[in-house]
Design a protein around this motif. Sequence first.
Motif, PDB file in Angstrom:
ATOM      1  N   PHE A  29       0.824  -1.212   0.000  1.00 17.99           N
ATOM      2  CA  PHE A  29       0.000   0.000   0.000  1.00 17.99           C
ATOM      3  C   PHE A  29       0.860   1.264   0.000  1.00 17.99           C
ATOM      4  O   PHE A  29       0.623   2.198  -0.773  1.00 17.99           O
ATOM      5  CB  PHE A  29      -0.928   0.025   1.223  1.00 17.99           C
ATOM      6  N   LEU A  32       2.610   2.558  -3.076  1.00 23.77           N
ATOM      7  CA  LEU A  32       1.753   3.252  -4.044  1.00 23.77           C
ATOM      8  C   LEU A  32       1.538   4.722  -3.700  1.00 23.77           C
ATOM      9  O   LEU A  32       1.016   5.473  -4.520  1.00 23.77           O
ATOM     10  CB  LEU A  32       0.386   2.547  -4.128  1.00 23.77           C
ATOM     11  N   SER A  35       2.764   7.669  -6.060  1.00 23.48           N
ATOM     12  CA  SER A  35       1.961   7.843  -7.271  1.00 23.48           C
ATOM     13  C   SER A  35       0.629   8.506  -6.949  1.00 23.48           C
ATOM     14  O   SER A  35       0.089   9.273  -7.749  1.00 23.48           O
ATOM     15  CB  SER A  35       1.732   6.498  -7.969  1.00 23.48           C
ATOM     16  N   MET A  36       0.090   8.223  -5.766  1.00 19.37           N
ATOM     17  CA  MET A  36      -1.149   8.873  -5.318  1.00 19.37           C
ATOM     18  C   MET A  36      -0.923  10.369  -5.124  1.00 19.37           C
ATOM     19  O   MET A  36      -1.753  11.203  -5.477  1.00 19.37           O
ATOM     20  CB  MET A  36      -1.620   8.264  -3.993  1.00 19.37           C
ATOM     21  N   SER A  39      -0.345  12.138  -8.888  1.00 21.92           N
ATOM     22  CA  SER A  39      -1.092  11.794 -10.096  1.00 21.92           C
ATOM     23  C   SER A  39      -2.434  12.504 -10.228  1.00 21.92           C
ATOM     24  O   SER A  39      -3.207  12.197 -11.121  1.00 21.92           O
ATOM     25  CB  SER A  39      -1.328  10.281 -10.127  1.00 21.92           C
ATOM     26  N   THR A  78      -5.906   3.022   4.419  1.00 16.56           N
ATOM     27  CA  THR A  78      -5.492   1.692   3.948  1.00 16.56           C
ATOM     28  C   THR A  78      -5.276   0.710   5.102  1.00 16.56           C
ATOM     29  O   THR A  78      -5.555  -0.490   4.964  1.00 16.56           O
ATOM     30  CB  THR A  78      -4.197   1.795   3.124  1.00 16.56           C
TER      31      THR A  78
END
Length: 271
Positions: A29, A32, A35-36, A39, A78
């Motif tokens: 998690f 990532l 990129s969160m 983006s 998450t």
Amino acid sequence: MNIVNFEVKRHFKSSVTWALICSAVIILFMALFPSMENSGIQQLVAEKMGAFPEGFMEAFGLDDMVDFTDIMQYLAYTIQYISMAIAIYGLILGSNSLLSEEAEGTIEFLYAQPVERNKIVGSKILSSALLLFQSIFIIGLFTMVISAIFKPDDYNVFRLFMDIKEVFIGIAFSSYIYFSIGLLLSTILKPSQNTTAVSIGIFFITYVLGVLSRLKDNLEWLKFLSPFDYALPMDIVRYGWENKYIVAGTIIMLFTILFTFIIYNRKDMKI
């Protein structure tokens, strides 16, 4: 015979394995997150979430939009799934702690030793509580390390660690409530019953009650029947602790442990 040492060594590998699996999911998690952050995902999420009914959003704690570009909000959102796994593990540990001897047929050996029932209960509780703490500690440690690796450059490491610590204190609080409920179950269930299935069933019943408590104001009292909701990671990050749930959780633990001792001392063992 030191029951605590024996039990901890006996279940050490399974506890570590459980913790490492949960830690691996958190690492995935958190990998990532960069990129969160970059983006434009926040705008996209806001647009898509706006299409869902308000009741649906409230039921799953999304009525206040999660900021996926904020590392603590992202982590809290998450990690709620990991906290569910830890709570279930605590429930399973508790329900197996006293029942396993009967189920495995080793209760005769245990009673052949010069040990009282109260000592058996106390030793089982302590050993299982240590195993649960070990799992939570390992997961928390991995979470801190991986979060420090992927944190934004301007985010203070000490502040990050303190925030993560607070979240994991909440996770531990909920998990130990479920653990204490599992202890009481271990004095009631029969050796032939599947404790894992019962534990998972009880957890999700309480989880559904927590969801229902968020749907309508007049159902808010149902939250007291859902220990998982006492210290949700996202609530801890956003609002901190609520004293009424700390009191409720403490009362549940005290009463379930007390009745565990009482019922086990009166129980007719299948020897």
